[in-house]
Design a protein around this motif. Structure first.
Motif, PDB file in Angstrom:
ATOM      1  N   ASN A 102      41.796 -32.102 -30.118  1.00 24.24           N
ATOM      2  CA  ASN A 102      41.149 -32.135 -31.088  1.00 24.24           C
ATOM      3  C   ASN A 102      41.225 -32.514 -32.308  1.00 24.24           C
ATOM      4  OD1 ASN A 102      40.119 -29.943 -28.861  1.00 24.24           O
ATOM      5  ND2 ASN A 102      42.314 -28.776 -29.427  1.00 24.24           N
ATOM      6  N   ILE A 157      22.722 -25.697 -21.445  1.00 27.14           N
ATOM      7  CA  ILE A 157      22.991 -25.118 -22.158  1.00 27.14           C
ATOM      8  C   ILE A 157      23.143 -26.771 -23.458  1.00 27.14           C
ATOM      9  CG2 ILE A 157      24.661 -23.748 -24.172  1.00 27.14           C
ATOM     10  CD1 ILE A 157      24.110 -22.552 -22.355  1.00 27.14           C
ATOM     11  N   HIS A 158      24.336 -27.621 -23.553  1.00 28.69           N
ATOM     12  CA  HIS A 158      23.805 -28.239 -24.141  1.00 28.69           C
ATOM     13  C   HIS A 158      23.095 -29.950 -23.997  1.00 28.69           C
ATOM     14  CE1 HIS A 158      27.335 -26.078 -25.923  1.00 28.69           C
ATOM     15  NE2 HIS A 158      27.790 -26.606 -25.072  1.00 28.69           N
ATOM     16  N   VAL A 173      37.631 -30.819 -21.560  1.00 24.21           N
ATOM     17  CA  VAL A 173      37.602 -29.924 -19.891  1.00 24.21           C
ATOM     18  C   VAL A 173      37.480 -30.433 -18.804  1.00 24.21           C
ATOM     19  CG1 VAL A 173      35.989 -28.127 -19.513  1.00 24.21           C
ATOM     20  CG2 VAL A 173      35.761 -27.504 -21.825  1.00 24.21           C
ATOM     21  N   GLU A 227      43.587 -31.301 -13.216  1.00 24.34           N
ATOM     22  CA  GLU A 227      43.950 -29.716 -11.723  1.00 24.34           C
ATOM     23  C   GLU A 227      44.161 -30.023 -10.815  1.00 24.34           C
ATOM     24  OE1 GLU A 227      43.064 -26.427 -14.666  1.00 24.34           O
ATOM     25  OE2 GLU A 227      44.262 -26.608 -16.637  1.00 24.34           O
ATOM     26  N   ASN A 241      23.734 -29.706 -17.356  1.00 19.99           N
ATOM     27  CA  ASN A 241      23.970 -29.028 -18.155  1.00 19.99           C
ATOM     28  C   ASN A 241      23.059 -28.173 -19.547  1.00 19.99           C
ATOM     29  OD1 ASN A 241      25.300 -28.016 -20.979  1.00 19.99           O
ATOM     30  ND2 ASN A 241      26.171 -30.842 -20.827  1.00 19.99           N
ATOM     31  N   LYS A 288      52.757 -30.337 -24.072  1.00 23.92           N
ATOM     32  CA  LYS A 288      51.011 -29.946 -23.139  1.00 23.92           C
ATOM     33  C   LYS A 288      50.087 -29.916 -24.622  1.00 23.92           C
ATOM     34  CE  LYS A 288      50.266 -28.950 -18.905  1.00 23.92           C
ATOM     35  NZ  LYS A 288      49.654 -27.856 -18.193  1.00 23.92           N
ATOM     36  N   SER A 289      51.037 -29.273 -25.398  1.00 22.98           N
ATOM     37  CA  SER A 289      50.132 -28.294 -26.260  1.00 22.98           C
ATOM     38  C   SER A 289      49.776 -29.466 -28.163  1.00 22.98           C
ATOM     39  CB  SER A 289      50.614 -27.634 -26.907  1.00 22.98           C
ATOM     40  OG  SER A 289      51.765 -27.114 -27.259  1.00 22.98           O
ATOM     41  N   ARG A 318      46.797 -31.765 -26.837  1.00 23.34           N
ATOM     42  CA  ARG A 318      45.684 -30.946 -27.342  1.00 23.34           C
ATOM     43  C   ARG A 318      45.120 -31.137 -28.273  1.00 23.34           C
ATOM     44  NH1 ARG A 318      47.550 -26.771 -23.036  1.00 23.34           N
ATOM     45  NH2 ARG A 318      46.663 -27.318 -21.003  1.00 23.34           N
ATOM     46  N   GLU A 352      40.438 -32.664 -17.925  1.00 24.36           N
ATOM     47  CA  GLU A 352      42.017 -31.078 -17.510  1.00 24.36           C
ATOM     48  C   GLU A 352      41.498 -30.779 -16.147  1.00 24.36           C
ATOM     49  OE1 GLU A 352      44.063 -28.858 -19.518  1.00 24.36           O
ATOM     50  OE2 GLU A 352      43.113 -28.979 -21.659  1.00 24.36           O
ATOM     51  N   TYR A 353      39.839 -30.403 -15.545  1.00 21.43           N
ATOM     52  CA  TYR A 353      39.998 -30.028 -14.863  1.00 21.43           C
ATOM     53  C   TYR A 353      40.203 -30.632 -13.822  1.00 21.43           C
ATOM     54  CZ  TYR A 353      36.813 -29.671 -10.534  1.00 21.43           C
ATOM     55  OH  TYR A 353      36.372 -28.566  -9.449  1.00 21.43           O
ATOM     56  N   LYS A 356      29.295 -28.514  -7.638  1.00 17.09           N
ATOM     57  CA  LYS A 356      29.596 -27.476  -8.831  1.00 17.09           C
ATOM     58  C   LYS A 356      30.244 -28.287 -10.146  1.00 17.09           C
ATOM     59  CE  LYS A 356      32.865 -25.504  -6.921  1.00 17.09           C
ATOM     60  NZ  LYS A 356      33.884 -24.840  -6.359  1.00 17.09           N
ATOM     61  N   PRO A 357      28.596 -27.803 -11.882  1.00 11.09           N
ATOM     62  CA  PRO A 357      28.898 -28.784 -12.614  1.00 11.09           C
ATOM     63  C   PRO A 357      30.057 -28.317 -13.534  1.00 11.09           C
ATOM     64  CG  PRO A 357      27.649 -26.901 -12.719  1.00 11.09           C
ATOM     65  CD  PRO A 357      27.792 -26.783 -11.337  1.00 11.09           C
ATOM     66  N   VAL A 358      31.269 -29.498 -13.986  1.00  6.68           N
ATOM     67  CA  VAL A 358      31.593 -29.102 -15.409  1.00  6.68           C
ATOM     68  C   VAL A 358      31.234 -29.717 -16.299  1.00  6.68           C
ATOM     69  CG1 VAL A 358      33.802 -29.363 -16.053  1.00  6.68           C
ATOM     70  CG2 VAL A 358      33.812 -28.669 -13.328  1.00  6.68           C
ATOM     71  N   CYS A 359      31.204 -29.091 -17.761  1.00  3.39           N
ATOM     72  CA  CYS A 359      30.827 -29.831 -18.646  1.00  3.39           C
ATOM     73  C   CYS A 359      32.078 -30.009 -19.965  1.00  3.39           C
ATOM     74  CB  CYS A 359      29.276 -29.414 -19.292  1.00  3.39           C
ATOM     75  SG  CYS A 359      28.395 -28.804 -17.743  1.00  3.39           S
TER      76      CYS A 359
END
Lengths: 230, 224
Positions: free
Chosen positions: B99, B50-51, B69, B76, B48, B91-92, B95, B72-73, B62-65
């Motif tokens: 948020n 960036i953050h 997110v 899926e 990670n 779903k909307s 989300r 959801e990964y 493989k990283p997921v940050c």
């Protein structure tokens, strides 16, 4: 316009980057829609009814049901209009990667807002933050989005969520630079992002969406003079 | 081929807990790496850059940050026991409220938490308004999506724990059963749910951590 079966209405405001995202996404996906320009100082009863929580634009109303928040709307469009041009890739890891960078482009916008809010004498730090984010964005998307190193693949047929986000934030970059007398996007420092946005704003579809330069300069200067803070 | 799943987290991060719960709900085995954010591991900074934050999920290298997110990964990739509703509109909504929880609710609760005594009443107004909106979402439902725990419960999970910690430290009742009957009952159901309850960080440690943090903020705010 859509028939009664698939009625799409977008409540927006011509200068809002958040609204531009949805507008561009609708055009990319070929979804017919009705546009309602809102006066944010005198919001319509429909807007207040459809977005009681935030009372903001954009609001997408699909067959009478409202969807709020630009990124939420983009995902919704992709899921409902699931054939034809897709904003997100299909594979989960790629989707996660695109979502991460879409959110990062939003953070870039927030840094640009900070720049606008700062007094002229205090420009340096927020400008550095913008440049840092541009650098990170350039390095981050290079590998997976521009493997040849240049935006040769950008065309109206294959625009996705990252293109949409970039247009919303940097489409009017020249207007922002003029309004605030700052250099936001330097082709020497960010050659890839510079050529990426240039390729995008040449597309007729994108030209329809990006606000006219002078109008944008005018509204930004007006907002600044009236003490508005993003 | 055996799948390799790693989760970078801290002992107290509510964001990381979202992923702990999600992986548990889906029955996915994984390795935990606890980070000290004052002394980040080279791996975390590599995954990670960036953050440099937690959580980070690393799936077969493989990283997921970013926790939402990652949720959801996970949903899926491992499609059994879905966390998100199938219907795009539902779903909307999920989300949107997730948020809202992170942007509006968390900020307003935090502002109340670090407010000086004289500013508490004002800070409470916004927090209570946001709580009312969440209360509305729970009407007629045991959990946010109905009878079973899903995405939005995990997204608001931090809140279930933090409320009682705030109430103890500040000696005030924020979510009282009369004003917020649905929210109160959601908190109870969620805190005690089988998959959820064994994952909470030690309460005494949390009280100390947040008490120290609050004192630092109050001291910084006091004019010298």
């Amino acid at each position: 316009m859509g028939s009664g079966e698939n009625k799409v209405v977008l409540h927006g405001m011509w200068a809002s980057p958040y609204v531009k995202r949805v507008e561009l996404a609708l055009k990319i996906k070929g979804i017919p829609f009705e546009y309602v320009e809102e006066n944010l100082r005198n919001k319509s009863p429909q807007l207040l009814k459809y977005n009681p929580v935030q009372k903001k634009v954009p609001v997408l109303v699909h067959n009478g049901k409202p969807v709020c928040e630009s990124l939420v709307i983009l995902e919704y469009l992709d899921e409902v209009w699931s054939t034809g041009p897709q904003l997100l890739p299909k594979e989960p890891y790629q989707r996660a990667n695109f979502r991460f960078w879409a959110a990062y482009i939003q953070q870039l916008l927030e840094s640009i807002f900070k720049l606008f809010n700062a007094d002229k004498e205090a420009h340096e730090k927020p400008l550095q933050e913008v440049h840092e984010k541009l650098r990170n964005l350039e390095d981050g998307v290079k590998e997976f989005y521009f493997p040849e190193g240049s935006p040769n693949h950008i065309s109206a047929e294959n625009l996705g969520i990252l293109d949409v986000m970039l247009v919303s934030v940097l489409g009017p970059f020249r207007a922002k630079e003029e309004a605030f007398s700052v250099k936001i996007l330097d082709p020497g420092k960010n050659p890839l992002i510079f050529s990426w946005i240039q390729a995008l704003i040449e597309l007729p579809l994108v030209k329809e969406v990006v606000p006219p330069h002078d109008k944008m300069v005018g509204v930004l200067q007006f907002l600044k003079q009236s003490g508005f803070k993003f | 081929m055996a799948e390799e799943v790693k989760l970078f987290r801290t002992w107290s991060s509510g964001y990381a807990l979202r992923i702990v719960w999600a992986l548990k709900l889906k029955g996915i085995e994984y390795e935990t790496i606890f980070e000290d954010l004052t002394n980040k591991s080279p791996s975390l900074l590599q995954y990670n850059p960036i953050h440099g934050k937690v959580p980070v999920l690393v799936h077969d290298g493989k990283p997921v940050c970013e926790s939402l997110v990652i949720l959801e990964y996970v949903d899926e990739t491992w499609k059994h026991n879905p966390l998100l509703p199938q219907d795009p509109y539902e779903k909307s909504m999920a989300r949107f409220w997730a948020n809202f929880g992170d942007d509006k609710l968390m900020k307003s609760i935090w502002q109340l938490f670090i407010a000086r005594e004289k500013d508490q009443d004002v800070a409470a107004v916004e927090a209570l308004e946001n709580l009312k909106l969440v209360e509305e979402q729970l009407k007629g439902k045991k959990f946010f999506h109905g009878e079973t725990i899903g995405y939005l419960d995990l997204a608001f999970g931090w809140f279930a724990d933090f409320v009682s910690i705030l109430e103890e430290i500040m000696s005030l009742k924020l979510v009282d059963g009369e004003r917020f009957p649905h929210l109160s009952s959601w908190i109870q159901h969620f805190m005690d749910a089988p998959v959820i309850r064994d994952c909470w960080p030690p309460r005494d440690k949390m009280i100390i951590k947040y008490q120290v943090m609050r004192e630092k903020y109050l001291a910084a705010a006091t004019p010298k």
